[in-house]
Design a protein around this motif. Structure first.
Motif, PDB file in Angstrom:
ATOM      1  N   THR A 288      31.179  78.069  43.861  1.00 43.75           N
ATOM      2  CA  THR A 288      32.617  78.228  44.106  1.00 43.75           C
ATOM      3  C   THR A 288      33.360  77.878  42.819  1.00 43.75           C
ATOM      4  O   THR A 288      32.796  77.298  41.897  1.00 43.75           O
ATOM      5  CB  THR A 288      33.121  77.317  45.242  1.00 43.75           C
ATOM      6  OG1 THR A 288      33.007  75.950  44.834  1.00 43.75           O
ATOM      7  CG2 THR A 288      32.330  77.532  46.519  1.00 43.75           C
ATOM      8  N   ASP A 289      34.657  78.216  42.772  1.00 44.57           N
ATOM      9  CA  ASP A 289      35.470  77.843  41.629  1.00 44.57           C
ATOM     10  C   ASP A 289      36.789  77.253  42.105  1.00 44.57           C
ATOM     11  O   ASP A 289      36.998  77.059  43.309  1.00 44.57           O
ATOM     12  CB  ASP A 289      35.695  79.046  40.696  1.00 44.57           C
ATOM     13  CG  ASP A 289      36.529  80.149  41.351  1.00 44.57           C
ATOM     14  OD1 ASP A 289      37.005  79.959  42.503  1.00 44.57           O
ATOM     15  OD2 ASP A 289      36.718  81.198  40.717  1.00 44.57           O
ATOM     16  N   TYR A 290      37.692  76.986  41.158  1.00 43.77           N
ATOM     17  CA  TYR A 290      38.917  76.274  41.523  1.00 43.77           C
ATOM     18  C   TYR A 290      39.839  77.120  42.385  1.00 43.77           C
ATOM     19  O   TYR A 290      40.636  76.580  43.157  1.00 43.77           O
ATOM     20  CB  TYR A 290      39.612  75.751  40.269  1.00 43.77           C
ATOM     21  CG  TYR A 290      40.445  76.723  39.469  1.00 43.77           C
ATOM     22  CD1 TYR A 290      41.752  76.401  39.108  1.00 43.77           C
ATOM     23  CD2 TYR A 290      39.943  77.944  39.030  1.00 43.77           C
ATOM     24  CE1 TYR A 290      42.532  77.252  38.343  1.00 43.77           C
ATOM     25  CE2 TYR A 290      40.698  78.802  38.268  1.00 43.77           C
ATOM     26  CZ  TYR A 290      42.003  78.463  37.927  1.00 43.77           C
ATOM     27  OH  TYR A 290      42.767  79.314  37.173  1.00 43.77           O
ATOM     28  N   ARG A 291      39.747  78.434  42.323  1.00 44.58           N
ATOM     29  CA  ARG A 291      40.577  79.263  43.209  1.00 44.58           C
ATOM     30  C   ARG A 291      40.114  79.104  44.661  1.00 44.58           C
ATOM     31  O   ARG A 291      40.931  78.976  45.580  1.00 44.58           O
ATOM     32  CB  ARG A 291      40.509  80.732  42.769  1.00 44.58           C
ATOM     33  CG  ARG A 291      41.124  80.985  41.399  1.00 44.58           C
ATOM     34  CD  ARG A 291      40.995  82.451  41.002  1.00 44.58           C
ATOM     35  NE  ARG A 291      41.522  82.700  39.661  1.00 44.58           N
ATOM     36  CZ  ARG A 291      40.853  82.504  38.540  1.00 44.58           C
ATOM     37  NH1 ARG A 291      39.595  82.055  38.604  1.00 44.58           N
ATOM     38  NH2 ARG A 291      41.401  82.746  37.371  1.00 44.58           N
ATOM     39  N   TRP A 292      38.814  79.133  44.856  1.00 43.17           N
ATOM     40  CA  TRP A 292      38.264  78.897  46.198  1.00 43.17           C
ATOM     41  C   TRP A 292      38.657  77.513  46.677  1.00 43.17           C
ATOM     42  O   TRP A 292      39.025  77.322  47.849  1.00 43.17           O
ATOM     43  CB  TRP A 292      36.745  79.039  46.173  1.00 43.17           C
ATOM     44  CG  TRP A 292      36.097  78.832  47.515  1.00 43.17           C
ATOM     45  CD1 TRP A 292      35.830  79.784  48.446  1.00 43.17           C
ATOM     46  CD2 TRP A 292      35.646  77.574  48.079  1.00 43.17           C
ATOM     47  NE1 TRP A 292      35.235  79.208  49.558  1.00 43.17           N
ATOM     48  CE2 TRP A 292      35.121  77.858  49.350  1.00 43.17           C
ATOM     49  CE3 TRP A 292      35.633  76.264  47.625  1.00 43.17           C
ATOM     50  CZ2 TRP A 292      34.589  76.871  50.165  1.00 43.17           C
ATOM     51  CZ3 TRP A 292      35.111  75.277  48.449  1.00 43.17           C
ATOM     52  CH2 TRP A 292      34.592  75.580  49.707  1.00 43.17           C
ATOM     53  N   LEU A 293      38.599  76.529  45.785  1.00 36.84           N
ATOM     54  CA  LEU A 293      38.936  75.157  46.151  1.00 36.84           C
ATOM     55  C   LEU A 293      40.379  75.047  46.629  1.00 36.84           C
ATOM     56  O   LEU A 293      40.668  74.322  47.590  1.00 36.84           O
ATOM     57  CB  LEU A 293      38.745  74.228  44.956  1.00 36.84           C
ATOM     58  CG  LEU A 293      37.326  73.806  44.590  1.00 36.84           C
ATOM     59  CD1 LEU A 293      37.361  72.986  43.305  1.00 36.84           C
ATOM     60  CD2 LEU A 293      36.681  73.009  45.711  1.00 36.84           C
ATOM     61  N   MET A 294      41.295  75.728  45.955  1.00 39.71           N
ATOM     62  CA  MET A 294      42.694  75.657  46.381  1.00 39.71           C
ATOM     63  C   MET A 294      42.864  76.226  47.780  1.00 39.71           C
ATOM     64  O   MET A 294      43.536  75.626  48.633  1.00 39.71           O
ATOM     65  CB  MET A 294      43.589  76.377  45.370  1.00 39.71           C
ATOM     66  CG  MET A 294      43.795  75.592  44.078  1.00 39.71           C
ATOM     67  SD  MET A 294      45.038  76.307  42.961  1.00 39.71           S
ATOM     68  CE  MET A 294      44.067  77.585  42.156  1.00 39.71           C
ATOM     69  N   ASP A 295      42.239  77.361  48.037  1.00 40.25           N
ATOM     70  CA  ASP A 295      42.326  77.955  49.380  1.00 40.25           C
ATOM     71  C   ASP A 295      41.732  77.010  50.426  1.00 40.25           C
ATOM     72  O   ASP A 295      42.307  76.807  51.505  1.00 40.25           O
ATOM     73  CB  ASP A 295      41.582  79.291  49.413  1.00 40.25           C
ATOM     74  CG  ASP A 295      42.249  80.361  48.570  1.00 40.25           C
ATOM     75  OD1 ASP A 295      43.457  80.227  48.288  1.00 40.25           O
ATOM     76  OD2 ASP A 295      41.566  81.333  48.184  1.00 40.25           O
ATOM     77  N   PHE A 296      40.581  76.429  50.101  1.00 40.54           N
ATOM     78  CA  PHE A 296      39.883  75.572  51.059  1.00 40.54           C
ATOM     79  C   PHE A 296      40.654  74.268  51.282  1.00 40.54           C
ATOM     80  O   PHE A 296      40.735  73.770  52.417  1.00 40.54           O
ATOM     81  CB  PHE A 296      38.470  75.282  50.560  1.00 40.54           C
ATOM     82  CG  PHE A 296      37.578  74.634  51.590  1.00 40.54           C
ATOM     83  CD1 PHE A 296      37.131  75.343  52.678  1.00 40.54           C
ATOM     84  CD2 PHE A 296      37.184  73.304  51.444  1.00 40.54           C
ATOM     85  CE1 PHE A 296      36.304  74.741  53.630  1.00 40.54           C
ATOM     86  CE2 PHE A 296      36.360  72.702  52.375  1.00 40.54           C
ATOM     87  CZ  PHE A 296      35.920  73.421  53.470  1.00 40.54           C
TER      88      PHE A 296
END
Length: 512
Positions: A288-296
């Motif tokens: 995963t990356d930081y974009r996925w992290l923001m959504d999650f």
């Protein structure tokens, strides 16, 4: 009017004379109880709780309860008590709520009833009897037996005012919990929030783990650690400032989704938003990356708000916060220009201008943390001064400079910034996350830069962690990681202005 004082029997802070007299009277009662047998029995087990009785029987009519003849047993602290001739009433409070008791000579016996008349508010008692409703419709218990279970020696706060003194509320949380329903509700909401987060993480394939509290090297964040000494190992140890480097070791080991909810310790200031011992959840997910992290992260907070409060919309200190709407995303420069319009045309990429402006704002640009700072760190310092407090609605600040992000992956499109974000709500940081740096040589170089900064006087700079570099050399998959401040989240969900309001036993100066 002031009251004369005298030393308390146990050497504590002097108490008003009238309060000492009350304590002396209650001690005398306890002495008489000891002479009658076991003063603190532990053989009474209540079969029912106040809230359950209200839920299952509170809706019934007086006639229905009279016909049902429901026998119950309860236990709790006496919060209200009144004697009316041949009958007496008491309201007791257990861990779920309150219920009224009614007793007379016929029900419990004249001797027991007479003894009850001398019991005090704060005493803990057990009661057995039959459920009924009073003429006013209040669910009550007609007692057939009562027992004193624990004698209260110190008087409770005034029943109409509870505990108003904040110092007492924080230092004597046990009294605060007895007297203030609002306080109990806050910590029930905290428990529900953490439980909801755990359920959410497990439902998304995360494994809960526990990593060390004592670290041979403090790492995972820029902060001053608490230092201790391990006698058996004869070495200096540190209370952890973050679990990050251990959790990422687990990613190297093959656990692809891990999280931990536990304490961190930072030897720094105490304020309405800082406690030296605080609770964080950190989680890491491979591939995963930081974009996925923001959504999650949005999903975690939305679910926690719904579970704890019943809604994704809440009010904090008089202003609405909507966890249901998409969170805003701004760079540091965009946030400065948006929330401090006077900088709309400013030279935010000019280090000399930034230093000058920070100086005007009272920031010590010669402080070791800023003396060697580049444009990115200076921009961040300006953001903290002029924009951070204005981020009321949930907002991700993204693309942090490399120099202040020693563990984050560099952007493929801009070598001066990293794939990092911080989440701000109500003017304070709530979460910090990034695409993890998994290049061992780059990480080693960043650690060396941190060591140089520490030698230059930056007390919060990181140490060099050789074992963590060794772990990365075995290979860590692309990974995203994030930390969420549980205490600050609970502050939002319970509308509490001070972090001490959501920590059961906050750090305080010693009473003596």
């Amino acid at each position: 009017m002031t009251h004369p004082t005298q030393p308390a029997a146990d050497g504590a802070e002097p108490l008003p004379l009238d309060e000492n007299a009350i304590i002396a009277e209650r001690r005398a009662k306890l002495t008489r109880l000891r002479g009658q047998g076991v003063a603190f029995p532990n053989d009474f087990v209540p079969a029912h709780r106040a809230a359950d009785l209200a839920t299952h029987h509170g809706f019934k009519t007086r006639d229905d309860l009279q016909a049902d003849r429901i026998q119950v047993s309860v236990a709790g602290r006496i919060m209200l008590k009144r004697v009316q001739g041949k009958a007496s009433f008491a309201t007791i409070q257990d861990g779920t709520g309150r219920i009224q008791l009614w007793l007379n000579d016929e029900g419990v016996g004249s001797d027991t009833h007479e003894a009850f008349k001398h019991w005090d508010m704060g005493d803990i008692m057990g009661a057995e009897g039959e459920l009924f409703k009073t003429m006013k419709g209040e669910l009550s218990i007609r007692c057939s037996a009562i027992r004193m279970l624990a004698k209260s020696i110190r008087p409770l706060p005034d029943k109409f005012h509870g505990v108003a003194d904040q110092e007492i509320r924080y230092r004597q949380r046990y009294v605060d919990l007895i007297a203030n329903q609002e306080t109990r509700d806050t910590f029930i909401a905290r428990s529900r929030t953490i439980s909801a987060i755990r359920s959410f993480m497990v439902s998304h394939g995360f494994l809960e783990v526990e990593t060390p509290m004592l670290h041979p090297i403090p790492g995972g964040a820029s902060a001053k650690p608490f230092i201790t000494h391990h006698n058996a190992l004869d070495q200096q140890m540190y209370l952890r400032i973050a679990p990050e480097l251990y959790l990422k070791r687990l990613i190297v080991g093959g656990f692809e989704r891990v999280y931990e909810i536990n304490r961190n310790f930072r030897n720094e200031g105490i304020s309405p938003r800082h406690n030296p011992e605080f609770t964080m959840m950190e989680f890491y997910a491979a591939y995963t990356d930081y974009r996925w992290l923001m959504d999650f992260t949005e999903q975690i907070l939305r679910d926690a708000a719904q579970s704890a409060t019943g809604s994704t919309t809440l009010t904090y200190q008089g202003k609405a916060i909507d966890f249901g709407a998409p969170f805003a995303r701004l760079t540091i420069a965009e946030a400065i220009r948006l929330h401090a319009p006077r900088y709309a045309a400013a030279a935010l990429d000019d280090p000399a201008w930034l230093r000058g402006e920070l100086g005007k704002l009272g920031v010590d640009v010669n402080d070791p943390a800023l003396a060697r700072a580049g444009v990115g760190a200076l921009q961040l310092a300006l953001f903290e001064e002029v924009a951070e407090s204005k981020l009321h609605d949930p907002t991700f600040i993204i693309d942090y400079p490399v120099e202040v992000s020693p563990l984050a992956r560099v952007s493929d499109n801009a070598p001066a910034i990293t794939e990092r974000f911080e989440l701000f709500i109500a003017g304070r940081e709530l979460a910090n996350g990034f695409s993890e740096l998994n290049d061992p040589e780059d990480q080693a170089a960043r650690f060396h830069s941190q060591v140089e900064a520490k030698h230059a006087g930056d007390e919060e700079a990181m140490h060099f962690d050789a074992d963590y570099i060794r772990a990365l050399e075995y290979g860590m998959p692309p990974t995203g990681g994030c930390g969420i401040g549980i205490d600050r989240l609970v502050m939002l969900l319970t509308d509490r202005p001070n972090i001490r309001d959501v920590v059961l036993f906050p750090a305080l100066r010693r009473e003596d």
